[in-house]
Write a protein that holds these residues in place. Structure first.
Motif, short mmCIF file in Angstrom:
data_model
loop_
_atom_site.label_atom_id
_atom_site.label_comp_id
_atom_site.label_asym_id
_atom_site.label_seq_id
_atom_site.Cartn_x
_atom_site.Cartn_y
_atom_site.Cartn_z
N GLN A 27 -39.48 96.12 -15.37
CA GLN A 27 -38.60 95.04 -15.81
C GLN A 27 -37.20 95.57 -16.14
OE1 GLN A 27 -40.32 92.01 -18.54
NE2 GLN A 27 -42.17 93.25 -18.44
N LEU A 31 -33.76 94.35 -14.39
CA LEU A 31 -32.68 93.73 -15.16
C LEU A 31 -31.40 94.56 -15.08
CD1 LEU A 31 -34.65 92.54 -18.33
CD2 LEU A 31 -33.86 91.16 -16.40
N VAL A 85 -40.90 87.81 -14.76
CA VAL A 85 -39.84 88.80 -14.51
C VAL A 85 -40.34 89.88 -13.57
CG1 VAL A 85 -38.38 90.56 -15.57
CG2 VAL A 85 -38.67 88.35 -16.69
#
Length: 211
Positions: A27, A31, A85
Protein backbone atom coordinates in the motif's frame (compact mmCIF):
# COMPACT_ATOMS: atom_id res chain seq x y z
CA UNK A 1 -2.00 -30.57 23.16
CA UNK A 2 -0.84 -27.48 25.02
CA UNK A 3 2.48 -27.66 23.21
CA UNK A 4 0.65 -27.85 19.88
CA UNK A 5 -1.43 -24.80 20.85
CA UNK A 6 1.72 -22.82 21.66
CA UNK A 7 3.29 -23.80 18.33
CA UNK A 8 0.14 -22.84 16.44
CA UNK A 9 -0.05 -19.47 18.19
CA UNK A 10 3.58 -18.73 17.37
CA UNK A 11 2.97 -19.69 13.74
CA UNK A 12 -0.10 -17.45 13.64
CA UNK A 13 2.00 -14.61 15.00
CA UNK A 14 4.56 -15.06 12.23
CA UNK A 15 1.80 -15.23 9.63
CA UNK A 16 0.28 -12.05 11.04
CA UNK A 17 3.60 -10.18 10.93
CA UNK A 18 4.30 -11.34 7.38
CA UNK A 19 0.82 -10.46 6.12
CA UNK A 20 0.84 -7.02 7.74
CA UNK A 21 4.32 -6.28 6.41
CA UNK A 22 3.39 -7.31 2.87
CA UNK A 23 0.15 -5.33 2.94
CA UNK A 24 1.80 -2.27 4.48
CA UNK A 25 4.70 -2.11 2.02
CA UNK A 26 2.42 -2.76 -0.96
CA UNK A 27 0.00 0.00 0.00
CA UNK A 28 2.78 2.43 0.90
CA UNK A 29 4.55 1.86 -2.41
CA UNK A 30 1.32 2.36 -4.35
CA UNK A 31 0.40 5.55 -2.49
CA UNK A 32 3.95 6.85 -2.97
CA UNK A 33 3.60 6.44 -6.74
CA UNK A 34 0.43 8.53 -6.53
CA UNK A 35 2.43 11.39 -5.00
CA UNK A 36 1.26 11.02 -1.39
CA UNK A 37 4.76 11.80 -0.11
CA UNK A 38 5.43 10.90 3.51
CA UNK A 39 1.72 10.21 4.03
CA UNK A 40 2.14 7.14 1.85
CA UNK A 41 3.96 5.53 4.79
CA UNK A 42 1.73 6.90 7.55
CA UNK A 43 -1.77 6.06 6.29
CA UNK A 44 -1.23 2.29 5.77
CA UNK A 45 0.36 2.04 9.22
CA UNK A 46 -2.67 3.74 10.76
CA UNK A 47 -5.03 1.30 9.04
CA UNK A 48 -2.97 -1.75 10.04
CA UNK A 49 -2.79 -0.64 13.68
CA UNK A 50 -6.52 0.11 13.67
CA UNK A 51 -7.16 -3.38 12.32
CA UNK A 52 -5.11 -4.96 15.11
CA UNK A 53 -6.81 -2.82 17.73
CA UNK A 54 -10.33 -3.68 16.55
CA UNK A 55 -9.47 -7.38 16.35
CA UNK A 56 -8.13 -7.30 19.89
CA UNK A 57 -11.32 -5.67 21.15
CA UNK A 58 -13.60 -8.14 19.38
CA UNK A 59 -11.70 -11.18 20.67
CA UNK A 60 -11.02 -10.07 24.26
CA UNK A 61 -12.98 -12.05 26.83
CA UNK A 62 -15.05 -9.86 29.13
CA UNK A 63 -15.14 -6.86 26.81
CA UNK A 64 -18.47 -5.02 26.74
CA UNK A 65 -20.85 -6.24 24.04
CA UNK A 66 -21.46 -2.77 22.62
CA UNK A 67 -17.70 -2.20 22.39
CA UNK A 68 -17.30 -5.46 20.47
CA UNK A 69 -20.12 -4.53 18.10
CA UNK A 70 -18.66 -1.09 17.45
CA UNK A 71 -15.19 -2.58 16.93
CA UNK A 72 -16.61 -5.13 14.48
CA UNK A 73 -18.22 -2.37 12.41
CA UNK A 74 -15.00 -0.37 12.32
CA UNK A 75 -13.07 -3.53 11.49
CA UNK A 76 -15.26 -4.21 8.45
CA UNK A 77 -14.67 -0.67 7.20
CA UNK A 78 -10.90 -0.80 7.78
CA UNK A 79 -10.49 -4.22 6.15
CA UNK A 80 -12.60 -3.16 3.16
CA UNK A 81 -10.62 0.04 2.58
CA UNK A 82 -7.27 -1.68 3.05
CA UNK A 83 -8.23 -4.50 0.68
CA UNK A 84 -9.52 -1.98 -1.86
CA UNK A 85 -6.23 -0.05 -1.82
CA UNK A 86 -4.28 -3.28 -2.29
CA UNK A 87 -6.53 -4.28 -5.18
CA UNK A 88 -6.37 -0.84 -6.80
CA UNK A 89 -2.58 -0.97 -7.10
CA UNK A 90 -1.29 -1.51 -10.63
CA UNK A 91 -0.25 -4.98 -11.71
CA UNK A 92 -1.70 -8.26 -12.95
CA UNK A 93 -5.20 -9.06 -11.74
CA UNK A 94 -4.10 -12.20 -9.91
CA UNK A 95 -1.38 -10.36 -8.00
CA UNK A 96 -3.78 -7.60 -7.02
CA UNK A 97 -6.28 -10.19 -5.78
CA UNK A 98 -3.58 -11.91 -3.70
CA UNK A 99 -2.62 -8.67 -1.96
CA UNK A 100 -6.29 -7.90 -1.31
CA UNK A 101 -6.77 -11.35 0.23
CA UNK A 102 -3.72 -10.80 2.44
CA UNK A 103 -5.74 -8.21 4.36
CA UNK A 104 -8.47 -10.77 4.96
CA UNK A 105 -5.78 -13.21 6.08
CA UNK A 106 -4.73 -10.78 8.82
CA UNK A 107 -8.27 -10.64 10.19
CA UNK A 108 -8.76 -14.38 9.81
CA UNK A 109 -5.54 -15.33 11.57
CA UNK A 110 -6.29 -13.08 14.53
CA UNK A 111 -9.84 -14.42 14.75
CA UNK A 112 -8.65 -18.04 14.75
CA UNK A 113 -5.86 -17.29 17.24
CA UNK A 114 -8.40 -15.88 19.68
CA UNK A 115 -10.46 -19.09 19.42
CA UNK A 116 -7.58 -21.47 20.16
CA UNK A 117 -7.89 -22.98 23.61
CA UNK A 118 -7.77 -26.48 25.08
CA UNK A 119 -10.93 -28.50 25.64
CA UNK A 120 -10.35 -29.44 29.27
CA UNK A 121 -13.53 -31.52 29.45
CA UNK A 122 -12.33 -33.76 26.62
CA UNK A 123 -8.85 -33.99 28.16
CA UNK A 124 -10.28 -34.92 31.54
CA UNK A 125 -12.57 -37.55 30.03
CA UNK A 126 -9.65 -39.07 28.16
CA UNK A 127 -7.50 -39.14 31.27
CA UNK A 128 -10.21 -40.92 33.25
CA UNK A 129 -10.47 -43.64 30.62
CA UNK A 130 -6.69 -44.03 30.43
CA UNK A 131 -6.19 -44.12 34.19
CA UNK A 132 -8.94 -46.67 34.79
CA UNK A 133 -7.63 -48.95 32.04
CA UNK A 134 -3.90 -48.61 32.59
CA UNK A 135 -3.84 -51.83 34.59
CA UNK A 136 -6.61 -54.18 33.50
CA UNK A 137 -6.07 -56.49 36.45
CA UNK A 138 -6.09 -53.65 38.99
CA UNK A 139 -8.67 -51.14 37.85
CA UNK A 140 -8.63 -47.83 39.63
CA UNK A 141 -11.85 -46.67 41.21
CA UNK A 142 -13.59 -44.33 38.72
CA UNK A 143 -14.16 -41.68 41.39
CA UNK A 144 -10.48 -41.65 42.31
CA UNK A 145 -9.58 -41.50 38.63
CA UNK A 146 -11.91 -38.55 38.11
CA UNK A 147 -10.47 -36.76 41.14
CA UNK A 148 -6.94 -37.23 39.86
CA UNK A 149 -7.92 -36.14 36.37
CA UNK A 150 -9.70 -33.07 37.76
CA UNK A 151 -6.62 -32.12 39.76
CA UNK A 152 -4.42 -32.54 36.70
CA UNK A 153 -6.87 -30.49 34.63
CA UNK A 154 -6.84 -27.71 37.23
CA UNK A 155 -3.06 -27.64 37.10
CA UNK A 156 -3.18 -27.41 33.32
CA UNK A 157 -5.70 -24.58 33.48
CA UNK A 158 -3.45 -22.61 35.80
CA UNK A 159 -0.44 -23.17 33.55
CA UNK A 160 -2.47 -22.30 30.47
CA UNK A 161 -3.70 -19.07 32.09
CA UNK A 162 -0.12 -18.12 32.92
CA UNK A 163 0.99 -18.86 29.37
CA UNK A 164 -1.90 -16.86 27.92
CA UNK A 165 -0.97 -13.91 30.10
CA UNK A 166 2.61 -14.20 28.92
CA UNK A 167 1.50 -14.47 25.29
CA UNK A 168 -0.73 -11.42 25.72
CA UNK A 169 2.19 -9.46 27.15
CA UNK A 170 4.37 -10.51 24.24
CA UNK A 171 1.67 -9.58 21.74
CA UNK A 172 1.30 -6.17 23.36
CA UNK A 173 5.06 -5.68 23.23
CA UNK A 174 5.03 -6.67 19.55
CA UNK A 175 2.30 -4.13 18.83
CA UNK A 176 4.29 -1.45 20.62
CA UNK A 177 7.38 -2.33 18.59
CA UNK A 178 5.34 -2.23 15.38
CA UNK A 179 3.96 1.19 16.30
CA UNK A 180 7.45 2.48 17.05
CA UNK A 181 8.76 1.07 13.78
CA UNK A 182 5.94 2.79 11.90
CA UNK A 183 6.73 6.04 13.68
CA UNK A 184 10.42 5.73 12.81
CA UNK A 185 9.48 5.05 9.18
CA UNK A 186 7.24 8.12 9.20
CA UNK A 187 10.02 10.29 10.64
CA UNK A 188 12.52 8.98 8.10
CA UNK A 189 10.09 9.62 5.26
CA UNK A 190 9.45 13.16 6.51
CA UNK A 191 13.19 13.79 6.83
CA UNK A 192 13.82 12.50 3.31
CA UNK A 193 11.02 14.71 2.03
CA UNK A 194 12.53 17.76 3.73
CA UNK A 195 16.03 16.92 2.53
CA UNK A 196 14.76 16.62 -1.01
CA UNK A 197 12.96 19.94 -0.70
CA UNK A 198 16.04 21.73 0.64
CA UNK A 199 18.24 20.15 -2.04
CA UNK A 200 15.91 21.50 -4.69
CA UNK A 201 15.92 24.92 -3.04
CA UNK A 202 19.72 24.96 -2.91
CA UNK A 203 19.88 23.93 -6.56
CA UNK A 204 17.53 26.76 -7.52
CA UNK A 205 19.51 29.29 -5.48
CA UNK A 206 22.79 28.04 -6.97
CA UNK A 207 21.42 28.31 -10.49
CA UNK A 208 20.12 31.81 -9.77
CA UNK A 209 23.51 32.95 -8.46
CA UNK A 210 25.27 31.43 -11.44
CA UNK A 211 23.17 33.55 -13.76
Amino acid sequence: MLRAIRIIKRANGLILIGALTASYLHQAHYLATLGAGMFAWIVPAVFDLAMLSMLTITQTTGMAVDAKRAAMKILVVVVTISAAVNFAAPGPLGLRAIFALVVGLVAGVEWVAAKIRPDFAAIEEREVSVITEVRPGRKLDPEVARARAAKAAETRRAKQAAREAEDAARAQAARVRAARAAERARVRAAKDELDQFFDQERAVVGAHRAT
